[in-house]
Write a protein that holds these residues in place. Structure first.
Motif, mmCIF file in Angstrom:
data_model
loop_
_atom_site.group_PDB
_atom_site.id
_atom_site.type_symbol
_atom_site.label_atom_id
_atom_site.label_comp_id
_atom_site.label_asym_id
_atom_site.label_seq_id
_atom_site.Cartn_x
_atom_site.Cartn_y
_atom_site.Cartn_z
ATOM 1 N N ALA A 99 3.536 20.439 -21.900
ATOM 2 C CA ALA A 99 3.903 20.377 -20.473
ATOM 3 C C ALA A 99 5.500 20.336 -20.611
ATOM 4 O O ALA A 99 6.145 21.090 -19.988
ATOM 5 C CB ALA A 99 3.294 19.312 -19.928
ATOM 6 N N THR B 78 -4.252 16.591 -17.036
ATOM 7 C CA THR B 78 -5.341 16.661 -18.128
ATOM 8 C C THR B 78 -5.320 15.504 -19.359
ATOM 9 O O THR B 78 -6.278 14.846 -19.341
ATOM 10 C CB THR B 78 -5.589 18.115 -18.884
ATOM 11 O OG1 THR B 78 -5.442 18.960 -17.844
ATOM 12 C CG2 THR B 78 -6.887 18.127 -19.384
ATOM 13 N N GLY B 79 -3.905 15.342 -19.668
ATOM 14 C CA GLY B 79 -3.732 14.532 -20.783
ATOM 15 C C GLY B 79 -4.125 13.115 -20.233
ATOM 16 O O GLY B 79 -4.510 12.306 -21.118
ATOM 17 N N PHE C 298 -1.207 20.386 -17.335
ATOM 18 C CA PHE C 298 -1.410 19.874 -18.628
ATOM 19 C C PHE C 298 -1.299 18.384 -18.645
ATOM 20 O O PHE C 298 -2.054 17.831 -19.468
ATOM 21 C CB PHE C 298 -0.243 20.422 -19.482
ATOM 22 C CG PHE C 298 -0.571 21.819 -20.198
ATOM 23 C CD1 PHE C 298 -1.195 21.696 -21.365
ATOM 24 C CD2 PHE C 298 -0.337 22.984 -19.648
ATOM 25 C CE1 PHE C 298 -1.451 22.757 -22.010
ATOM 26 C CE2 PHE C 298 -0.449 24.191 -20.154
ATOM 27 C CZ PHE C 298 -1.287 24.030 -21.556
ATOM 28 N N ILE C 299 -0.370 17.950 -18.013
ATOM 29 C CA ILE C 299 0.166 16.485 -17.799
ATOM 30 C C ILE C 299 -1.085 15.717 -17.273
ATOM 31 O O ILE C 299 -1.622 14.599 -17.965
ATOM 32 C CB ILE C 299 1.309 16.198 -17.258
ATOM 33 C CG1 ILE C 299 2.479 16.597 -18.075
ATOM 34 C CG2 ILE C 299 1.504 14.647 -17.005
ATOM 35 C CD1 ILE C 299 3.894 16.564 -17.580
ATOM 36 N N PRO D 29 -5.412 13.692 -29.094
ATOM 37 C CA PRO D 29 -5.121 15.024 -28.623
ATOM 38 C C PRO D 29 -4.391 14.957 -27.117
ATOM 39 O O PRO D 29 -3.531 15.888 -26.926
ATOM 40 C CB PRO D 29 -6.469 15.564 -28.299
ATOM 41 C CG PRO D 29 -7.328 14.831 -29.346
ATOM 42 C CD PRO D 29 -6.887 13.546 -29.414
ATOM 43 N N PRO D 30 -4.583 13.975 -26.070
ATOM 44 C CA PRO D 30 -3.791 14.157 -24.796
ATOM 45 C C PRO D 30 -2.387 14.232 -25.066
ATOM 46 O O PRO D 30 -1.547 14.677 -24.346
ATOM 47 C CB PRO D 30 -4.115 12.550 -24.273
ATOM 48 C CG PRO D 30 -5.505 12.361 -24.799
ATOM 49 C CD PRO D 30 -5.334 12.886 -26.282
ATOM 50 N N SER D 31 -1.816 13.504 -26.162
ATOM 51 C CA SER D 31 -0.226 13.723 -26.135
ATOM 52 C C SER D 31 0.029 15.111 -26.372
ATOM 53 O O SER D 31 1.377 15.402 -26.292
ATOM 54 C CB SER D 31 0.385 12.765 -27.393
ATOM 55 O OG SER D 31 -0.302 13.154 -28.546
ATOM 56 N N ILE E 298 7.104 23.700 -21.528
ATOM 57 C CA ILE E 298 6.826 24.318 -20.400
ATOM 58 C C ILE E 298 8.044 24.222 -19.479
ATOM 59 O O ILE E 298 8.652 24.945 -18.990
ATOM 60 C CB ILE E 298 5.504 24.282 -19.665
ATOM 61 C CG1 ILE E 298 4.424 24.739 -20.600
ATOM 62 C CG2 ILE E 298 5.529 25.305 -18.426
ATOM 63 C CD1 ILE E 298 3.028 24.737 -19.940
ATOM 64 N N LEU F 228 -0.982 17.504 -25.139
ATOM 65 C CA LEU F 228 -1.053 18.419 -23.716
ATOM 66 C C LEU F 228 0.370 18.090 -22.895
ATOM 67 O O LEU F 228 1.142 18.555 -22.544
ATOM 68 C CB LEU F 228 -2.043 17.628 -22.942
ATOM 69 C CG LEU F 228 -3.475 18.172 -23.259
ATOM 70 C CD1 LEU F 228 -4.451 17.411 -22.283
ATOM 71 C CD2 LEU F 228 -3.589 19.610 -22.376
ATOM 72 N N VAL F 229 0.814 16.660 -23.233
ATOM 73 C CA VAL F 229 2.000 16.207 -22.554
ATOM 74 C C VAL F 229 3.135 16.971 -23.180
ATOM 75 O O VAL F 229 4.046 17.559 -22.500
ATOM 76 C CB VAL F 229 2.367 14.722 -22.728
ATOM 77 C CG1 VAL F 229 3.601 14.309 -22.210
ATOM 78 C CG2 VAL F 229 0.962 14.202 -22.018
#
Lengths: 224, 278, 204
Positions: free
Chosen positions: A207, C189-190, C186-187, A199-201, A210, A203-204
């Motif tokens: 980003a 949190t990642g 976002f970054i 999941p963290p990827s 965005i 988020l990146v």
């Protein structure tokens, strides 16, 4: 007289209504600008097909839920409006799930995984609260359509990169060759990026989306 | 406005009406569709059992056909207790039609209930050898076994049930006629994360189990481990799902715990008889 | 001791935000300053700490198959579990509404800061997630359920306070303009999520 008539009957796709659909695709995107519905955007973007099913489900629930709440907007007591909205959404989702389970079992297996995620998707509640409670059914339906698509676009874009680099496939088709048989790119030493599956990827990736979106439209940028 | 929306009376009346309407609607939908849904679920169970045999012939049976074909392939079914004894009166042949209401019918055993009633509270509380001891004390757990015949060859299909990240995961494991080698496996889940844990239902995962054995050379029970991809262990192992650790652990736990019971059965007189009686 | 383990497990090993990525919407939107973060975090602890045990009682005495047996033997067959989603949600929504009214009355400043996100706690997936995990884990008694609820709430509280503290500091760094605010959050949190993956292997 005629002027009054025009005012009463706004064309179905007036400029204002069109904006309801196009705005959420870019300037008021539910995920990247309004920051809603992130949980599911992280959970279902490992594979393109899951992302597509989820987008469709949210789109449908968003439109129908928006219309129902908009029809009831003059009846709902303000004090318990959240409960009413949640019950409408939850009942809607459960009924659809039950019907699918009885008649199209295979589709329901795909979808029942998402039931919990749809009910708690904050896009749905956010739009009900912010738009449907104060607008007419037709405008609410369009708002639902626009936001649903805006949400789907992000999901599909993120899922595209995650599936491509995480599993080397797109919609299940092998793009880079077969990882276990070491064919295609894998024969040359290419390896899937395992982090892309986590999941963290996502988020990146969101980003980065965005970043691109806001550099093209500086008015969206936040100050410090 | 004639009615005051914000008054308490209106709020209470509205809430009551809504509860009645929504509750009634849900109850109506759920109860009127239940027979069809149950039919679907039963046929799917039959399909999965047939698929777990691992033979080409039974793999391609569709859900609609499974209801009919089940009788043809599953020649016998019985229920075991935790010690691996056959529970009295539960040995049924395919001449007895499936009766989902009967407590003696192996097909009627709802693994989800068995798991929830006894096993889950225990697995939550104990681990390792403690768990085995505690489970032995619990005599009321039912373990169904399906004896299948394809092309005159016997297969044993064992249902397994455990928990993944979100909710239940389950599967069916098919054994060869020697009751040691796995001939086929299917897994399914209620709501694991799509693309991560949910991948256990894909063939690439379940096919890894085929031809693995559940006993070592000396005849001792050795569970098959589900490990993180790339970790080497000495036991027989399959690769888990990357990013689906909780689900992989669930699969490992349920296989390990359940297959041990059936292994005990095949060590006993009754089980050995079954094996020689080909 | 078991309860302490359960608390630590719920707060760190199975952190709602970093392991399951639950409740991200309000987490990202209200983490601009530590003050609002603490406010919302406390509200989440409270709501989770109350809803999980309440839903536990609901599950044990009403929804579960055979749960209605206290009404009489003829109810032993009743299975209302298809209602569990909607019942859980209804309980959560009522309690959130209660919290909203209390906060509005006693701390108007916090109410103003939390704005739309207080009602949104109801759809904070962390809250429903807590109840669903509770249903899945079959806790022995209401004590375990409460500790689990408080633990997950505490985990969520830590997460939002941590990110809020980082976001306050990062204001003095040269972040590329388009990434300022949400993008950077976002970054971050990642990256924090990757760090929390380290807790995954913990056996308690």
């Amino acid at each position: 007289m005629s002027e009054v008539a025009v005012k009463e009957k706004e064309p179905l796709f007036s400029k204002k209504n069109k904006k309801l659909i196009t705005d959420p695709l870019n300037d008021t995107n539910p995920v990247t600008i309004q920051v809603l519905g992130i949980c599911s955007a992280l959970a279902v973007t490992v594979k393109m097909d899951a992302a597509l099913v989820m987008s469709m489900a949210v789109l449908a629930v968003l439109i129908i839920g928006n219309v129902i709440v908009s029809l009831m907007r003059n009846m709902i007591p303000g004090k318990i409006r959240i409960i009413v909205q949640l019950v409408v959404v939850a009942a809607l989702v459960i009924i659809v799930d039950q019907v699918l389970k009885a008649f199209v079992y295979d589709v329901s297996k795909q979808l029942s995984v998402f039931v919990g995620l749809i009910i708690t998707n904050c896009i749905i509640m956010g739009r009900l609260e912010a738009f449907a409670l104060a607008n007419k059914p037709w405008a609410s339906a369009l708002d639902g359509l626009g936001n649903g698509i805006g949400y789907g676009v992000i999901l599909v874009v993120v899922a595209f990169f995650k599936e491509l680099f995480g599993s080397g496939t797109l919609l299940g088709y092998e793009i880079f060759g077969n990882a276990t048989d070491m064919t295609g790119l894998y024969a040359m030493g290419y390896e899937n990026n395992g982090m892309m599956l986590l999941p963290p990827s996502s988020l990146v990736l969101v980003a980065i989306y965005i970043w691109i979106q806001k550099s093209r439209n500086p008015s969206l940028q936040e100050g410090h | 406005m004639a009615i005051n929306k914000e008054s308490n009376v209106y709020t209470v009346v509205f809430a009551t009406l809504m509860v009645v309407i929504v509750g009634g609607l849900l109850a109506f939908v759920s109860s009127s569709l239940k027979p069809i849904q149950e039919d679907n679920v039963r046929n799917e169970k039959k399909q999965l059992i047939l698929k777990a045999i691992g033979s080409e012939e039974t793999k391609s049976i569709t859900r609609e056909d499974a209801g009919e074909q089940f009788k043809k392939y599953v020649v016998e079914r019985l229920i075991l207790d935790y010690e691996g004894n056959i529970i009295e009166g539960t040995r049924l042949t395919n001449e007895t039609p499936v009766d989902i209401k009967s407590a003696k019918d192996a097909f009627a055993v709802d693994l989800k209930k068995e798991y929830k009633k006894f096993v889950q509270p225990l697995t939550n509380k104990y681990a390792g050898t403690d768990l085995v001891d505690e489970l032995t004390k619990e005599t009321n757990i039912h373990y169904p076994l399906f004896i299948c015949e394809v092309n005159d060859k016997k297969h044993y299909v064992i249902p397994v049930m455990g928990k993944g990240l979100w909710a239940g995961v389950w599967g069916y494991i098919g054994l060869e006629s020697d009751a040691r080698t796995i001939s086929g496996a299917v897994f399914d889940h209620k709501s694991e994360t799509p693309g991560l844990g949910a991948e256990i239902s894909k063939d690439f995962f379940s096919d890894q189990f085929i031809e693995k054995t559940i006993v070592d050379e000396s005849g001792k029970y050795t569970p098959i481990k589900v490990v993180k991809p790339g970790t080497g262990v000495t036991q027989p192992y399959v690769d888990g799902i990357s990013g689906g650790t909780f689900t992989s652990v669930g699969v490992d736990e349920m296989m390990n715990r359940t297959l041990a019971v059936y292994h005990k059965f095949f060590q006993r007189e009754e089980g050995r008889q079954l094996l020689t009686n080909i | 001791m078991d309860l302490l383990k359960l608390f630590i497990k719920a707060a760190f090993v199975e952190n709602m935000v970093f392991t399951f990525f639950f409740g991200m919407c309000s987490y990202l939107a209200v983490s601009k300053t530590v003050k609002t973060g603490v406010g919302l975090g406390a509200a989440v602890i409270f709501v989770l700490g109350v809803t999980v045990p309440v839903n536990y009682l609901l599950e044990t005495y009403v929804l579960k198959e055979g749960a209605l047996v206290w009404l009489g033997a003829e109810y032993a067959e009743m299975d209302l579990s298809f209602l569990s989603f909607i019942m859980f949600i209804a309980v959560i929504a009522s309690i959130v509404q209660l919290v909203e009214m209390l906060v509005e009355k006693f701390s108007p400043a916090l109410y103003g800061a939390l704005g739309i996100f207080l009602p949104l706690i109801a759809v904070n997936c962390a809250i429903l997630g807590g109840s669903l995990f509770m249903q899945e884990r079959q806790f022995e008694n209401i004590g375990e359920a409460s500790v689990y609820g408080l633990g997950s709430g505490f985990g969520w509280f830590i997460a939002i306070v941590l990110i809020a503290a980082i976001r306050e500091k990062i204001r003095y760094s040269h972040v590329p303009a388009p990434l300022r605010g949400v993008g950077m959050a976002f970054i971050l949190t990642g990256l924090m999520g990757l760090a929390f993956l380290g807790f995954m292997g913990f056996e308690l």
